[in-house]
Design an enzyme around this catalytic site. Structure first.
Site, PDB file in Angstrom:
ATOM      1  N   ARG A  82     -16.177  -2.505  -1.894  1.00  0.00           N
ATOM      2  CA  ARG A  82     -15.295  -1.370  -2.240  1.00  0.00           C
ATOM      3  C   ARG A  82     -16.067  -0.046  -2.232  1.00  0.00           C
ATOM      4  NH1 ARG A  82     -10.402  -3.293  -3.202  1.00  0.00           N
ATOM      5  NH2 ARG A  82     -10.176  -5.418  -4.000  1.00  0.00           N
ATOM      6  N   GLY A  83     -16.981   0.069  -1.268  1.00  0.00           N
ATOM      7  CA  GLY A  83     -17.745   1.308  -1.106  1.00  0.00           C
ATOM      8  C   GLY A  83     -19.056   1.337  -1.861  1.00  0.00           C
ATOM      9  N   PHE A  84     -19.297   0.328  -2.706  1.00  0.00           N
ATOM     10  CA  PHE A  84     -20.506   0.335  -3.534  1.00  0.00           C
ATOM     11  C   PHE A  84     -21.766   0.339  -2.683  1.00  0.00           C
ATOM     12  CE2 PHE A  84     -23.834  -1.770  -6.045  1.00  0.00           C
ATOM     13  CZ  PHE A  84     -23.852  -0.936  -7.153  1.00  0.00           C
ATOM     14  N   PHE A  85     -21.753  -0.381  -1.557  1.00  0.00           N
ATOM     15  CA  PHE A  85     -22.960  -0.463  -0.737  1.00  0.00           C
ATOM     16  C   PHE A  85     -23.156   0.760   0.158  1.00  0.00           C
ATOM     17  CE2 PHE A  85     -22.481  -4.961  -1.908  1.00  0.00           C
ATOM     18  CZ  PHE A  85     -23.741  -5.152  -2.455  1.00  0.00           C
ATOM     19  N   TYR A  89       0.854  -1.189   0.000  1.00  0.00           N
ATOM     20  CA  TYR A  89       0.000   0.000   0.000  1.00  0.00           C
ATOM     21  C   TYR A  89       0.886   1.234   0.000  1.00  0.00           C
ATOM     22  CZ  TYR A  89      -3.584  -3.370   1.524  1.00  0.00           C
ATOM     23  OH  TYR A  89      -4.426  -4.454   1.632  1.00  0.00           O
ATOM     24  N   SER A 131     -13.075  -5.715   1.901  1.00  0.00           N
ATOM     25  CA  SER A 131     -14.091  -5.119   1.021  1.00  0.00           C
ATOM     26  C   SER A 131     -15.500  -5.612   1.361  1.00  0.00           C
ATOM     27  CB  SER A 131     -13.776  -5.401  -0.451  1.00  0.00           C
ATOM     28  OG  SER A 131     -12.557  -4.823  -0.822  1.00  0.00           O
ATOM     29  N   ALA A 171     -22.976   3.947  -1.497  1.00  0.00           N
ATOM     30  CA  ALA A 171     -23.514   4.994  -2.376  1.00  0.00           C
ATOM     31  C   ALA A 171     -24.015   4.495  -3.723  1.00  0.00           C
ATOM     32  CB  ALA A 171     -22.445   6.067  -2.587  1.00  0.00           C
ATOM     33  N   GLY A 172     -23.822   3.236  -4.040  1.00  0.00           N
ATOM     34  CA  GLY A 172     -24.291   2.725  -5.326  1.00  0.00           C
ATOM     35  C   GLY A 172     -23.563   3.362  -6.499  1.00  0.00           C
ATOM     36  N   LEU A 178     -17.961  -3.944   2.101  1.00  0.00           N
ATOM     37  CA  LEU A 178     -18.939  -3.004   1.536  1.00  0.00           C
ATOM     38  C   LEU A 178     -18.819  -2.916   0.018  1.00  0.00           C
ATOM     39  CD1 LEU A 178     -18.658  -0.191   4.246  1.00  0.00           C
ATOM     40  CD2 LEU A 178     -20.373  -1.994   4.043  1.00  0.00           C
TER      41      LEU A 178
END
Length: 351
Positions: free
Chosen positions: A217-220, A67, A213, A222-223, A215
């Site tokens: 990768r953040g999708f859940f 990272y 991940s 904000a869609g 969520l």
């Protein structure tokens, strides 16, 4: 969107695996603070976020030498000063190297040892609590890699050994050399292929499960709006699931989750995270964030209760047939657990 369930619940403790490691039931993935998800975030803000997490009871901190590379470990090293180190379970990883501008996966003994020494130095610690092989080196028998990690345990440089993106057979072979404490894998409402073989193998062997991940990768959170907001430096722009031809169908999954969250009185990300928490007492999700507000929201997911019927309803929204696109771009997909078999030990000639 519904209001968030409050972060009132204390973050419970859990045994991760069967080798003695105890961690917070939710960890903090630190990657996005420094790499892959757009430009690095301001260091003072990230140190404050890590301190807030630890004070709130989120004490499993997850990083890797890739990272940055290296900058995320250096950030954690700063955050751990002043007595913080004694309050956390520190997890880092080795195995992905950038050499001559190319990405390579390495698990040979000399590399394993050098990588560990480098991580200890950057983190400013004398021992790493949980040390994962980030990706499996298909050129080196897994027994050889684990053999070197076993030596590092005996020397006190690491306490527990983990694997990431490893197949069930690779996990079994590794565990026969030295007990594996945890396997880290992508597990979320829309990434469930690990349930068939890997999760049962971990449970049979008493290995803890760390879900990265959780969520999506953040999708859940904000869609489809998430994808619109990504910077050009964000690797999520290249993920097949986030490409336009797949996004419209995948957005329908989010909208269904969002509607259920409104009925439950929580946010969609809390609902998706609660689903992972309900998979069992041996599962520790490690959602990442760069905002204290989102961290508090993630902790709030621990108090969201789901009935078996609600779990089934959630799962019906994101069945394998409904999810469009792979979870990694093709260039990175060749190092996931589906491609992690290593040669037999008998083939190894010591270098």
């Amino acid at each position: 969107m519904a209001a968030a369930a409050p972060a009132t619940a204390a973050v419970r403790r859990m045994k991760l695996g069967s080798q003695g490691l105890e961690v917070s039931a939710q960890g903090l993935g630190c990657m996005g603070m420094s790499a892959f998800y757009g430009p690095p975030k301001p260091e003072p803000d990230m140190v404050a976020l890590i301190h807030h997490a630890v004070a709130a009871g989120v004490t499993l901190l997850d990083t890797s030498d890739i990272y940055g590379p290296h900058t995320n470990e250096l950030l954690l090293g700063k955050a751990l000063q002043g007595g913080v180190r004694d309050k956390v379970e520190l997890a880092t990883k080795f195995g992905i190297a950038f050499e001559d501008g190319k990405r390579d996966v390495r698990g040979d003994p000399a590399y394993v040892r050098a990588a560990c020494e480098g991580s200890l130095r950057r983190l400013g610690v004398d021992s790493i609590d949980l040390y994962y092989q980030h990706r499996v080196d298909k050129k080196v028998p897994i027994e050889v890699t684990i053999g070197e990690l076993k030596k590092l345990v005996e020397e006190g440089k690491i306490k527990y050994i983990g694997l990431s993106e490893a197949s069930a057979s690779t996990i079994r072979r590794a565990h026969a050399v030295h007990p594996i404490t945890a396997v880290q894998l992508e597990w979320s409402l829309w990434s469930r292929d690990v349930e068939e073989d890997i999760i049962p193998t971990c449970r049979e062997l008493g290995i803890g499960i760390v879900a990265y991940s959780p969520l999506g990768r953040g999708f859940f959170s904000a869609g489809a709006k998430l994808v619109e907001s990504l910077s050009d430096q964000d690797f999520r722009k290249h993920i097949p699931r986030f490409q336009q031809e797949n996004l419209e169908k995948n957005a329908e999954i989010f909208e269904r989750v969002n509607a259920m969250a409104a009925r439950k009185g929580c946010t969609p990300s809390q609902l998706a995270l609660a689903w992972v928490h309900h998979q069992g007492s041996d599962v520790c999700p490690i959602p990442g964030t760069t905002k204290i507000e989102n961290l508090n929201q993630n902790i709030g997911a621990l108090s969201v209760k789901l009935t078996p019927e609600e779990m089934a309803e959630l799962e019906s929204y994101a069945s394998t047939d409904d999810v469009r696109g792979d979870r990694y771009p093709q260039a990175m997909a060749n190092t996931t657990w589906q491609n992690s078999e290593t040669p037999p030990l008998s083939s190894w000639k010591a270098q």
